[in-house]
Design an enzyme around this catalytic site. Structure first.
Site, short mmCIF file in Angstrom:
data_model
loop_
_atom_site.label_atom_id
_atom_site.label_comp_id
_atom_site.label_asym_id
_atom_site.label_seq_id
_atom_site.Cartn_x
_atom_site.Cartn_y
_atom_site.Cartn_z
N ASP A 187 5.20 37.73 52.89
CA ASP A 187 5.35 38.18 54.27
C ASP A 187 6.76 38.02 54.83
OD1 ASP A 187 3.79 38.89 56.81
OD2 ASP A 187 4.82 37.07 57.45
N HIS B 174 -2.05 46.73 57.58
CA HIS B 174 -2.58 46.16 58.83
C HIS B 174 -1.55 46.18 59.98
CE1 HIS B 174 -0.14 43.11 57.08
NE2 HIS B 174 -0.24 42.37 58.17
N ASP B 175 -0.32 46.60 59.70
CA ASP B 175 0.70 46.69 60.75
C ASP B 175 0.97 48.13 61.17
OD1 ASP B 175 1.20 43.95 60.65
OD2 ASP B 175 2.81 44.16 59.17
N GLU C 242 7.25 42.03 51.17
CA GLU C 242 7.39 42.85 52.37
C GLU C 242 8.88 42.83 52.72
OE1 GLU C 242 5.69 43.42 56.91
OE2 GLU C 242 6.21 41.44 56.19
N ASP D 275 -1.73 36.08 50.75
CA ASP D 275 -0.60 36.42 51.61
C ASP D 275 0.24 35.15 51.74
OD1 ASP D 275 0.98 37.73 53.63
OD2 ASP D 275 -0.79 38.96 54.04
O1 TEU Z 1 5.20 41.78 59.39
C1 TEU Z 1 6.59 41.71 59.51
C2 TEU Z 1 7.29 42.81 60.22
O2 TEU Z 1 8.49 42.79 60.22
C3 TEU Z 1 6.62 43.95 60.92
O3 TEU Z 1 5.75 44.66 60.17
C4 TEU Z 1 6.08 43.58 62.29
O4 TEU Z 1 4.87 42.90 62.20
C5 TEU Z 1 5.83 44.81 63.13
O5 TEU Z 1 7.01 45.54 63.18
C6 TEU Z 1 5.43 44.45 64.54
O6 TEU Z 1 4.86 45.58 65.14
C7 TEU Z 1 4.54 40.68 58.83
C8 TEU Z 1 3.04 40.88 58.88
O7 TEU Z 1 2.68 41.96 58.09
C9 TEU Z 1 2.60 41.00 60.30
O8 TEU Z 1 1.23 41.27 60.42
C10 TEU Z 1 2.95 39.72 61.00
O9 TEU Z 1 2.69 39.84 62.37
C11 TEU Z 1 4.41 39.32 60.79
O10 TEU Z 1 4.85 39.47 59.46
C12 TEU Z 1 4.60 37.87 61.14
O11 TEU Z 1 4.00 37.06 60.18
#
Ligand code: TEU
Ligand code: CA
Length: 558
Positions: free
Chosen positions: A201, A331-332, A258, A99
């Protein structure tokens, strides 16, 4: 025309290391645990493994706050463990991708500590540090996890730093060429080590508009949604082009971004033959029904025609331009089966239908840990059982909107990021066989019935169904059509029917799913040559009409 790449025919899997397998009983999953499960993943049909962050981190955002990019957090293991994982993966013809979290680091990273010591020195320029005017922050952007994107710079009452996520995740300043060089150096170091690439990310956040831009407030906190910033930022392509040429391209690495964006040219710019990344996730289903006011206003279940329309829209826009990565969860996000199927219809048949319509889309399938078992959302009974900072914030948003504590809890449960973060279900023993100690996050009580041990050798299980789907993708007779075949919707106007052709050079498949509980009839376009997969034991064909019970899915060779 799409240029063929080494990773096109693969299948990928996301591991959330903290919750996958704990080898030493401290309640936290680790790299040794991952190594011990490589054969399980190989058996499922996985080639590429994406590891959520395992770098040194205070875990304010579960590893997405990195304090040292060059080391493994002791909770996850050692660099020797990492080297062993790379070696063991290679021995099985598998690839590890890391990641890449470079929009921000941790406030405990040396760079940030040095920036605090001397904001006017070289490290101050690694971040967005501003002088406050009359005690005010430079803008009114709301961070993803609530509150302003600004906080006071520790040790300096008149200065502040930007964090679009958690306050322990200061944003790195990509405008500074020195910072960019540090990032490239780190990426190349990992590529030299043998990682096959990266999941990238939150990458859209690296470009910001003028930090003095304010937007109309949209809540009582006087702040404005961060989407305005993303929308107004111009020039990210130059950053991403440089990033690719300085790093990934030299190693023929696989990268999956992402990427959340509404740019009409996004697909071509990001994943076209000359795009910034190899692939990017399709978040169209995940974003459907979202509401900027908060989770309490979002649509809790997206199914039937809504799901179909999202998937088909992406496929149509994409055509032969590039290779998208398809997911139902990560995971989100909530568990896919809990989000894309109504709770009343949840069973192995409907889970298998969802799996088939998703995995058979054109693109690269990504399976999130536990998805292959049909793991579901969790019935958390108290907000205190939830660790995730985003859920905690949204709970407060619900309370401020006037919901009672019970209503607020219920409003965040369908979306909580902890739904997907509870420990993996290996078997039906205590703690689902995840740990011999106390798990860092509660185990979903339904592990007694939904677990790997019960499914791996059970031909009718959700696990075996996933395995079969991936085997079809690899089958020498079918891989050309499954990987590269054109996707053409079949009867897209028929309600709650999700059906599509995959048209290859010498084979045509037809995937037909009855995406509802009620039975429905489907007119077939011609004769079936072979039934490749069917989630029920029966096939009710009469003349050219298929009578489909609720949630039946079939993959036919035509
Ligand atoms: O996620 C980025 C993001 O914009 C969203 O998925 C956000 O985490 C979500 O809307 C909040 O509920 C990435 C990662 O996948 C996430 O786990 C991290 O928290 C985030 O970046 C920060 O690094
Ligand atoms: Ca451990």
């Amino acid at each position: 025309m799409l240029q063929k790449k080494w990773w096109h025919e693969k299948a990928a899997y996301q591991i959330y290391p903290k919750s996958f397998c704990d080898s030493n009983g401290d309640g936290i999953g680790d790299l040794k645990g991952v190594i011990s499960k490589l054969d399980y993943l190989k058996d499922l049909g996985i080639d590429i493994i994406w590891l959520s962050p395992i770098y040194c981190s205070p875990l304010a955002d579960q590893g997405y706050d990195i304090s040292d990019y060059y080391n493994i957090d002791p909770r996850f293991g050692t660099m020797d463990d990492m080297d062993e994982l790379l070696k063991e993966a290679k021995a099985r013809d598998m690839y590890i991708i890391m990641d890449l979290v470079v929009n921000h680091c941790s406030d405990e990273h040396d760079w940030f500590k040095k920036a605090c010591e001397n904001p006017d020195g070289p490290y101050g320029k690694y971040f967005y540090i501003e002088t406050m005017q009359n005690g005010k922050f430079p803008n009114n952007w709301r961070s993803y996890f609530g509150g302003p994107v600004w906080d006071k710079l520790p040790g300096h009452d008149d200065r502040c730093y930007m964090h679009v996520f958690h306050k322990k995740q200061p944003d790195l300043n990509w405008e500074n060429p020195k910072l960019r060089q540090e990032v490239y150096k780190m990426i190349n170091w990992w590529l030299e080590k043998g990682v096959a690439g990266f999941r990238i990310d939150a990458i859209m956040n690296i470009k910001k508009p003028d930090v003095h831009t304010c937007y109309p407030a949209d809540r009582e906190d006087g702040l404005a949604h961060i989407d305005h910033m993303l929308h107004d930022a111009v020039g990210i392509d130059e950053f991403l082009h440089e990033l690719k040429t300085e790093t990934f391209e030299k190693y023929n690495a696989f990268t999956v971004g992402e990427v959340f964006t509404d740019r009409p040219d996004a697909l071509e710019a990001f994943i076209g033959n000359d795009g910034h990344f190899s692939s990017m996730f399709d978040f169209s289903e995940a974003c459907f029904g979202k509401n900027e006011d908060g989770w309490y206003k979002c649509q809790t279940v997206v199914c039937g025609d809504d799901y179909k329309t999202c998937a088909f829209q992406t496929q149509k826009r994409l055509d032969d331009l590039g290779f998208i990565s398809n997911i139902i969860e990560n995971h989100d996000e909530p568990r896919g089966v809990s989000h894309y199927l109504p709770a009343s219809d949840l069973n192995d048949t409907s889970k298998k239908m969802l799996a088939a319509v998703n995995i058979m889309l054109r693109g690269l399938p990504f399976i999130y840990q536990g998805q292959e078992l049909g793991m579901t959302n969790v019935n958390f009974t108290s907000i205190d059982q939830i660790d995730d900072c985003s859920t905690q914030d949204e709970y407060q948003v619900s309370l401020k909107a006037g919901l009672s504590p019970e209503e607020a809890l219920q409003s965040v449960l369908p979306f909580s990021r902890d739904n997907g973060r509870t420990p993996f279900h290996w078997d039906d023993t205590k703690n689902a066989g995840f740990t011999t100690g106390t798990p860092w996050l509660m185990v979903n009580p339904n592990y007694v019935t939904i677990n790997a041990k019960a499914q791996v050798n059970q031909p009718d299980s959700v696990f075996s169904w996933y395995k079969e789907l991936l085997a079809l993708r690899k089958n020498p007779d079918y891989k050309e059509v499954v990987v590269y075949g054109k996707l053409v919707p079949y009867k897209p106007e028929q309600k709650n029917l999700m059906a599509y052709y995959r048209q290859g050079t010498d084979k045509t498949l037809l995937v037909i799913a009855n995406y509802q509980q009620a039975a429905q009839d489907v007119q077939l376009p011609g004769a079936i040559q072979k039934v490749l997969m069917n989630n029920l034991n029966t096939l009710d064909l009469e003349g050219g009409t298929l009578h489909m019970p609720g949630y039946q899915v079939v993959i036919l060779e035509m």
